[in-house]
Design a protein around this motif. Structure first.
Motif, mmCIF file in Angstrom:
data_model
loop_
_atom_site.group_PDB
_atom_site.id
_atom_site.type_symbol
_atom_site.label_atom_id
_atom_site.label_comp_id
_atom_site.label_asym_id
_atom_site.label_seq_id
_atom_site.Cartn_x
_atom_site.Cartn_y
_atom_site.Cartn_z
ATOM 1 N N MET A 85 31.183 56.346 72.611
ATOM 2 C CA MET A 85 30.840 55.225 73.168
ATOM 3 C C MET A 85 31.254 53.886 72.707
ATOM 4 S SD MET A 85 26.694 56.124 74.013
ATOM 5 C CE MET A 85 26.727 54.691 75.114
ATOM 6 N N LEU B 31 25.130 49.768 69.597
ATOM 7 C CA LEU B 31 24.370 50.930 69.941
ATOM 8 C C LEU B 31 22.990 51.222 69.030
ATOM 9 C CD1 LEU B 31 27.473 53.154 70.668
ATOM 10 C CD2 LEU B 31 26.239 51.753 72.322
ATOM 11 N N TRP C 297 21.030 49.100 72.012
ATOM 12 C CA TRP C 297 20.879 50.173 72.890
ATOM 13 C C TRP C 297 19.837 51.347 72.664
ATOM 14 C CZ3 TRP C 297 25.427 52.093 76.780
ATOM 15 C CH2 TRP C 297 25.884 50.810 77.385
ATOM 16 N N VAL D 41 20.225 53.932 71.048
ATOM 17 C CA VAL D 41 20.658 55.098 71.459
ATOM 18 C C VAL D 41 20.065 56.279 70.476
ATOM 19 C CG1 VAL D 41 22.846 56.643 71.774
ATOM 20 C CG2 VAL D 41 22.877 54.114 72.593
ATOM 21 N N THR E 73 16.375 57.055 71.382
ATOM 22 C CA THR E 73 16.221 57.829 72.716
ATOM 23 C C THR E 73 16.880 59.370 72.672
ATOM 24 O OG1 THR E 73 16.345 55.441 73.913
ATOM 25 C CG2 THR E 73 16.993 57.524 75.078
ATOM 26 N N SER F 274 29.609 49.964 78.504
ATOM 27 C CA SER F 274 29.088 48.943 79.648
ATOM 28 C C SER F 274 30.113 47.952 79.899
ATOM 29 C CB SER F 274 27.857 48.532 79.200
ATOM 30 O OG SER F 274 27.934 47.768 77.948
ATOM 31 N N HIS G 243 28.442 52.059 82.882
ATOM 32 C CA HIS G 243 27.424 51.162 83.058
ATOM 33 C C HIS G 243 28.058 49.699 83.279
ATOM 34 C CE1 HIS G 243 24.588 53.978 81.017
ATOM 35 N NE2 HIS G 243 25.535 54.354 80.187
ATOM 36 N N TRP H 21 20.571 47.997 79.227
ATOM 37 C CA TRP H 21 21.545 49.102 79.126
ATOM 38 C C TRP H 21 20.671 50.305 78.089
ATOM 39 C CZ3 TRP H 21 25.452 45.361 77.889
ATOM 40 C CH2 TRP H 21 26.203 44.770 79.116
ATOM 41 N N ALA H 22 19.778 49.568 77.504
ATOM 42 C CA ALA H 22 19.113 50.481 76.637
ATOM 43 C C ALA H 22 18.003 51.187 77.449
ATOM 44 C CB ALA H 22 18.224 49.647 75.583
ATOM 45 N N ARG I 137 18.838 52.564 80.523
ATOM 46 C CA ARG I 137 19.447 53.293 81.110
ATOM 47 C C ARG I 137 19.991 54.598 80.231
ATOM 48 N NH1 ARG I 137 22.771 48.754 84.185
ATOM 49 N NH2 ARG I 137 21.530 47.152 84.394
ATOM 50 N N VAL I 138 19.969 54.542 79.089
ATOM 51 C CA VAL I 138 20.593 55.683 78.104
ATOM 52 C C VAL I 138 19.828 56.741 78.405
ATOM 53 C CG1 VAL I 138 20.656 56.298 75.719
ATOM 54 C CG2 VAL I 138 21.295 54.133 76.480
ATOM 55 N N LEU J 156 21.843 60.171 79.880
ATOM 56 C CA LEU J 156 21.922 61.325 79.066
ATOM 57 C C LEU J 156 21.526 62.604 79.611
ATOM 58 C CD1 LEU J 156 20.892 59.950 75.325
ATOM 59 C CD2 LEU J 156 23.343 60.850 76.002
#
Length: 281
Positions: A63, A69, A82, A84, A87, A162, A186, A261-262, A264-265, A269
């Motif tokens: 990424m 992130l 994010w 990441v 999540t 993104s 994204h 965007w966080a 949408r992680v 995935l």
């Protein structure tokens, strides 16, 4: 190998404490490339169980904008990332996502625009995405494969980002389908150089089709929405199938920032790396 590791260390205790289930974040400082002038930090997320399941190998998602992130102290918007790793931990432990390694490649500040754009614009410059792609494919991927237990091949290798990072993910992912089989796109900056990327998509012939997650927030502006709609239509015209190897989502209230965007992680995935119930071979 052309890229050298100067320092390998655990990321700060504060950031490590956010990871659950034994997951780890490691940082490789000042990763050097022979293709581009600036060094950059590489952050590696290891999934829950990585240390305990020694024989197991994992798919990898690379990424862009790596400083956004994981660590709120390095993010473009201070305090907002994010998320990441948290999540991914939750989804892996819930059995919804296949355990995977996630590699965050930091951008280089002022040269981000140049590295994330595939063609030079007469007013804004840029156009060094092919050099950036060489860094990824010829230097970083071999480095990660040599130092971590990875699965190889396009079915086990993803690329995502993104904005301009979404643009460069789409460009490199469609140009090098033998390398990347899963793309997270994204809020892509499809406007770059008069939407040249759409013509690039049209020119792809008889290529393999990577699995693509495409999203855009409906609060990102009419042009951004219209461009994403056009990309979705052109991908489907090229043979991508909605729900099978393409997911396009217009996110209600979605904005163009790390907080959006966080959110949408997780869905990304789940679509790109769904739990299969059995390890890939």
């Amino acid at each position: 190998m052309g890229a050298s590791l100067r320092v390998r260390e655990d990321i700060s205790q504060a950031a490590t404490a956010e990871a659950s289930g034994g997951a780890r974040l490691l940082i490789h400082r000042q990763f050097h490339s022979r293709f581009l002038p600036d060094d950059r930090d590489i952050t590696v997320y290891l999934p829950p169980g990585y240390e305990e399941e020694a024989p197991r190998r994992y798919p990898v998602l690379y990424m862009h904008d790596g400083q956004n992130l994981f660590d709120p102290r390095t993010s473009f918007v201070p305090g907002r990332t994010w998320q990441v790793h948290t999540t991914a931990d939750a989804l892996i432990e819930a059995g919804e996502v296949e355990p995977l390694i996630i590699v965050g490649v930091a951008n280089t500040g002022e040269r981000r625009l140049a590295e994330y754009t595939h063609i030079r614009d007469g007013k804004m410059g840029g156009g060094e995405a092919d050099k950036y792609g060489k860094l990824l494919m010829q230097e970083l991927l071999p480095f990660i494969h040599a130092n971590y237990r990875t699965l190889t091949g396009p079915q086990n290798t993803g690329l995502g980002g993104s904005s301009l990072g979404g643009l460069v993910s789409l460009y490199l992912g469609l140009k090098y389908t033998a390398v990347y089989g899963r793309l997270a796109v994204h809020s892509p900056s499809l406007w770059w150089n008069h939407e040249n990327i759409l013509a690039f998509v049209d020119d792809r012939h008889r290529m393999a089709r990577p699995r693509i997650w495409l999203d855009v927030g409906d609060a990102e502006g009419k042009r951004t929405l219209a461009d994403a709609d056009r990309l979705d239509r052109r991908l489907r015209a090229k043979g991508w199938r909605t729900g099978i190897d393409l997911h396009y989502e217009r996110v209600e209230g979605g904005t163009h920032d790390e907080a959006a965007w966080a959110e949408r992680v997780g869905p990304m995935l789940r679509f790109l790396f769904p739990a299969t119930g059995a390890d890939r071979k």
